[in-house]
Enzyme design. Sequence first.
Site, short mmCIF file in Angstrom:
data_model
loop_
_atom_site.label_atom_id
_atom_site.label_comp_id
_atom_site.label_asym_id
_atom_site.label_seq_id
_atom_site.Cartn_x
_atom_site.Cartn_y
_atom_site.Cartn_z
N LYS A 113 -1.11 35.48 -62.10
CA LYS A 113 -1.96 34.65 -61.25
C LYS A 113 -2.99 35.50 -60.51
O LYS A 113 -4.17 35.14 -60.42
CB LYS A 113 -1.07 33.89 -60.26
N ASN A 114 -2.57 36.64 -60.01
CA ASN A 114 -3.47 37.48 -59.21
C ASN A 114 -4.50 38.22 -60.05
O ASN A 114 -5.40 38.86 -59.49
CB ASN A 114 -2.66 38.47 -58.37
N ILE B 254 2.59 46.49 -45.23
CA ILE B 254 1.36 45.81 -45.64
C ILE B 254 1.03 44.63 -44.74
O ILE B 254 -0.08 44.50 -44.22
CB ILE B 254 1.45 45.36 -47.11
N ASP C 70 4.89 42.28 -52.56
CA ASP C 70 5.25 41.00 -53.17
C ASP C 70 6.65 41.02 -53.79
O ASP C 70 7.12 39.97 -54.25
CB ASP C 70 4.23 40.62 -54.24
N ARG D 254 -4.99 38.53 -42.69
CA ARG D 254 -5.63 39.16 -43.84
C ARG D 254 -7.13 38.91 -43.73
O ARG D 254 -7.71 38.14 -44.48
CB ARG D 254 -5.07 38.58 -45.15
N PRO D 255 -7.77 39.57 -42.76
CA PRO D 255 -9.18 39.29 -42.50
C PRO D 255 -10.07 39.76 -43.65
O PRO D 255 -9.69 40.63 -44.43
CB PRO D 255 -9.46 40.09 -41.23
N ILE D 256 -11.27 39.17 -43.73
CA ILE D 256 -12.21 39.55 -44.78
C ILE D 256 -13.37 40.37 -44.21
O ILE D 256 -14.43 40.44 -44.82
CB ILE D 256 -12.73 38.32 -45.54
N ASP D 257 -13.15 40.99 -43.05
CA ASP D 257 -14.23 41.76 -42.44
C ASP D 257 -14.70 42.89 -43.34
O ASP D 257 -15.89 43.23 -43.38
CB ASP D 257 -13.79 42.30 -41.07
N ARG E 135 -6.06 31.77 -50.59
CA ARG E 135 -6.87 32.88 -50.12
C ARG E 135 -7.88 33.34 -51.18
O ARG E 135 -8.97 33.80 -50.85
CB ARG E 135 -5.97 34.04 -49.72
N CYS F 258 -0.75 32.04 -47.60
CA CYS F 258 0.58 32.13 -47.03
C CYS F 258 0.56 32.64 -45.60
O CYS F 258 -0.32 33.40 -45.21
CB CYS F 258 1.45 33.07 -47.88
N ARG G 204 2.69 27.88 -56.18
CA ARG G 204 1.39 28.56 -56.17
C ARG G 204 1.38 29.77 -57.10
O ARG G 204 0.31 30.18 -57.56
CB ARG G 204 1.04 29.03 -54.75
#
Length: 422
Positions: free
Chosen positions: A22-23, A330, A308, A124-127, A95, A119, A400
């Site tokens: 999936k990833n 993580i 994971d 889990r910022p996208i900065d 995400r 989740c 998911r």
Amino acid sequence: MDRFKIEGGRKLEGTVRISGAKNAALPAMAACLLTNEPVHLENIPHVRDIITMAKLLAHMRCRVGSPDIPPSSFTIQAETVSHAEAPYELVKTMRASVLTLGPLVARFGYARVSLPGGCAIGARPIDIHIQALEKLGAEITMEHGYVEARTKRLRGAEFRFPKITVTGTENVLTAAVLAEGETILENSALEPEVTDLAELLIKMGAKIEGVGTSTLRVHGVDRLHGATHTIIPDRIEAGTFLIAGAITGGELLLTNCEPAHLAAVIEKLKACGIDIRCEGGGKLRVRAAKKLVAGDVTTEEYPSFATDMQAQFMALATQANGVSHIRETIFENRFLHGSEMARMGANIVMDGNLAVVAGPTPLSGAPVTASDLRASAGLVLAGLVADNTTWIDRVYHIDRGYEQIEEKLRSVGARIERVTQP
């Protein structure tokens, strides 16, 4: 809302085919936005996040077709995009929607993407995504829960990721392939899913050097073309079934694997006494340990032990002889499954990012609630060895990322069923 009902105590024996990752499939689908020609993707897993991404691309007026139902492959063509936007209503549970940001702004000069969901495992910022895209020349604003990016054309630049980020690397890489000039990305993520994306982009005509290393050198091109690509096997699903075979005292043969992607997990499981053998042709055989012993793990970026796989290892540790120490580095909020396993009788003490598990402890069936995708898998594993009946709520999380997991488990002897509540 669906629940799982599990009657534990059965050895799992037989063969399980591992699905596509999936990833890896999600960034590959987003990368189809980079060309007006068809891109054919094979070995696609039928999971909820893939369906959401397909709906998102269709919302953007891409053509998304599959010869199979349920789909195991997609042909995606973004001949034009009339809605360069990922709305909240479509992406609030996923995400990976942020992965459309880079391709959209690179090809069309504009993107409007809702801040991602997913989740509840921590921030889990996208900065970092934004910093890198701004370095490439994008003008970015954030308001009302959306990121808007504009540019006439992206320009190559040097950027060092301040921390390793998989989606950040993927997003910036897909933007850089159409940027003018050369882009150098340092401290890039090494995960196999990043490498798989890079290989797809190269098939589409991108010029990328350093694939599989932490330094990616991208020479921008004016356009990309269509391609055919097979998604890599899901290393997390494979690791989950390795533990399923071991924790139940059984023996499983996993097919369609890539053992090299599981090196850290296999090494740790072998250290716990589990017999794992590579049989060639993408096959792995797992046999239960004669004596399962405790082990310590620290989650880190690839090629180390994957975050994971942490919840699944915690379930295994409840059945191991001795004390296991599990350190999560993580995500800061990824031990929620520990308290649910404790309700089943597990001896788990959590202190910050450290969980100490003493075993072996008999587990008893109980009603539990899944907090995220991988927590769901950990609770399923615990339920497989628990006495009596375990009920797992909120299994939409596991949908998911795992393709028909209850059917795969039933095929090798598990007593698990999906129950739909009125």
